[in-house]
Write a protein that holds these residues in place. Structure first.
Motif, PDB file in Angstrom:
ATOM      1  N   GLN A   1       3.021  -0.544   7.108  1.00 48.83           N
ATOM      2  CA  GLN A   1       3.809   0.913   7.016  1.00 48.83           C
ATOM      3  C   GLN A   1       3.073   0.864   5.711  1.00 48.83           C
ATOM      4  OE1 GLN A   1       7.527   1.592   7.863  1.00 48.83           O
ATOM      5  NE2 GLN A   1       7.423   4.197   7.338  1.00 48.83           N
ATOM      6  N   ARG A   2       3.605   0.491   4.639  1.00 43.84           N
ATOM      7  CA  ARG A   2       3.204   0.872   3.356  1.00 43.84           C
ATOM      8  C   ARG A   2       2.188   0.992   2.969  1.00 43.84           C
ATOM      9  NH1 ARG A   2       7.338  -2.868   1.901  1.00 43.84           N
ATOM     10  NH2 ARG A   2       5.701  -4.101   1.581  1.00 43.84           N
ATOM     11  N   LYS A   3       1.151  -0.073   3.395  1.00 42.11           N
ATOM     12  CA  LYS A   3      -0.361  -0.487   3.941  1.00 42.11           C
ATOM     13  C   LYS A   3      -1.140   0.907   4.360  1.00 42.11           C
ATOM     14  CE  LYS A   3      -1.153  -4.824   2.920  1.00 42.11           C
ATOM     15  NZ  LYS A   3      -1.458  -6.508   3.313  1.00 42.11           N
ATOM     16  N   ALA A   4      -0.010   1.551   5.549  1.00 43.57           N
ATOM     17  CA  ALA A   4      -1.007   2.382   6.092  1.00 43.57           C
ATOM     18  C   ALA A   4      -0.702   3.805   5.515  1.00 43.57           C
ATOM     19  CB  ALA A   4      -0.563   2.768   7.927  1.00 43.57           C
ATOM     20  N   GLU A   5       0.590   3.770   4.691  1.00 38.97           N
ATOM     21  CA  GLU A   5       0.423   5.104   4.127  1.00 38.97           C
ATOM     22  C   GLU A   5      -0.094   5.098   2.740  1.00 38.97           C
ATOM     23  OE1 GLU A   5       4.571   5.139   3.360  1.00 38.97           O
ATOM     24  OE2 GLU A   5       5.712   5.534   5.014  1.00 38.97           O
ATOM     25  N   LYS A   6      -0.700   4.198   2.248  1.00 32.63           N
ATOM     26  CA  LYS A   6      -1.075   4.356   0.853  1.00 32.63           C
ATOM     27  C   LYS A   6      -2.990   4.028   1.430  1.00 32.63           C
ATOM     28  CE  LYS A   6      -3.098   1.053  -2.742  1.00 32.63           C
ATOM     29  NZ  LYS A   6      -2.776  -0.352  -3.303  1.00 32.63           N
ATOM     30  N   GLU A   7      -3.422   3.807   2.545  1.00 31.12           N
ATOM     31  CA  GLU A   7      -4.548   4.352   2.898  1.00 31.12           C
ATOM     32  C   GLU A   7      -4.885   5.683   3.428  1.00 31.12           C
ATOM     33  OE1 GLU A   7      -7.396   2.166   3.439  1.00 31.12           O
ATOM     34  OE2 GLU A   7      -6.731   1.376   2.038  1.00 31.12           O
ATOM     35  N   TYR A   8      -3.618   5.630   3.744  1.00 28.70           N
ATOM     36  CA  TYR A   8      -3.600   7.298   4.762  1.00 28.70           C
ATOM     37  C   TYR A   8      -3.227   8.461   3.033  1.00 28.70           C
ATOM     38  CZ  TYR A   8      -1.402  12.213   6.371  1.00 28.70           C
ATOM     39  OH  TYR A   8      -1.854  13.366   6.752  1.00 28.70           O
ATOM     40  N   LYS A   9      -2.724   8.028   1.601  1.00 29.84           N
ATOM     41  CA  LYS A   9      -2.770   9.142   1.214  1.00 29.84           C
ATOM     42  C   LYS A   9      -4.218   8.777   0.234  1.00 29.84           C
ATOM     43  CE  LYS A   9       1.553   8.801  -0.268  1.00 29.84           C
ATOM     44  NZ  LYS A   9       2.684   7.584  -1.033  1.00 29.84           N
ATOM     45  N   ASN A  10      -5.206   8.277   0.321  1.00 29.48           N
ATOM     46  CA  ASN A  10      -6.151   7.608  -0.288  1.00 29.48           C
ATOM     47  C   ASN A  10      -7.553   8.237   0.993  1.00 29.48           C
ATOM     48  OD1 ASN A  10      -5.928   6.575  -2.343  1.00 29.48           O
ATOM     49  ND2 ASN A  10      -6.025   3.974  -1.712  1.00 29.48           N
ATOM     50  N   SER A  11      -7.531   8.288   1.807  1.00 25.22           N
ATOM     51  CA  SER A  11      -8.387   8.834   2.954  1.00 25.22           C
ATOM     52  C   SER A  11      -8.902  10.433   2.638  1.00 25.22           C
ATOM     53  CB  SER A  11      -7.942   8.497   4.244  1.00 25.22           C
ATOM     54  OG  SER A  11      -6.792   9.961   4.582  1.00 25.22           O
ATOM     55  N   PRO A  12      -7.689  11.020   2.874  1.00 23.66           N
ATOM     56  CA  PRO A  12      -8.711  12.423   1.621  1.00 23.66           C
ATOM     57  C   PRO A  12     -10.033  12.907   1.386  1.00 23.66           C
ATOM     58  CG  PRO A  12      -6.521  12.832   2.219  1.00 23.66           C
ATOM     59  CD  PRO A  12      -6.415  11.152   2.143  1.00 23.66           C
ATOM     60  N   ALA A  13      -9.780  12.082  -0.084  1.00 30.70           N
ATOM     61  CA  ALA A  13     -10.581  11.923  -1.268  1.00 30.70           C
ATOM     62  C   ALA A  13     -11.496  11.043  -0.424  1.00 30.70           C
ATOM     63  CB  ALA A  13     -10.204  11.152  -2.137  1.00 30.70           C
ATOM     64  N   GLU A  14     -12.009  10.406   0.139  1.00 30.31           N
ATOM     65  CA  GLU A  14     -13.003   9.272   0.768  1.00 30.31           C
ATOM     66  C   GLU A  14     -13.401  10.437   1.788  1.00 30.31           C
ATOM     67  OE1 GLU A  14     -11.419   5.003   2.052  1.00 30.31           O
ATOM     68  OE2 GLU A  14     -10.465   4.486   0.522  1.00 30.31           O
TER      69      GLU A  14
END
Length: 91
Positions: free
Chosen positions: A56-69
């Motif tokens: 869950q922590r990894k998914a939240e981190k990926e979600y936060k980083n995804s808009p920039a990508e």
């Protein structure tokens, strides 16, 4: 006959005691196996909770980083589209 009766009662008493001891041992083993199984299940449950929390922590981190990508990808697509339009207009 009293000696024979006493010996017979003694033998019956020993047999009954052995049977009770055997039954107690079987009950103890059964409870011990259940306890061991419960401990194993609890350990597996705790491990699974930890792994799910980590995921869950990894998914939240990926979600936060995804808009920039996503913005980078969109900008790259816009640049390619503009290049194609420019090439097409020059042709």
């Amino acid at each position: 006959m009293t000696k024979a009766m006493n010996n017979k009662k003694l033998a019956i008493g020993i047999a009954a005691g052995a049977a009770l001891a055997g039954a107690a041992y079987l009950i103890y083993r059964s409870k011990s196996k259940k306890s061991s199984f419960r401990e194993t299940v609890e350990e597996a449950k705790d491990n699974m909770k930890g792994k799910l929390n980590e995921l869950q922590r990894k998914a939240e981190k990926e979600y936060k980083n995804s808009p920039a990508e996503a913005k980078e990808t969109i900008n790259a697509a816009k640049e390619r589209a503009n290049n194609w339009v420019n090439k097409a207009s020059k042709a």
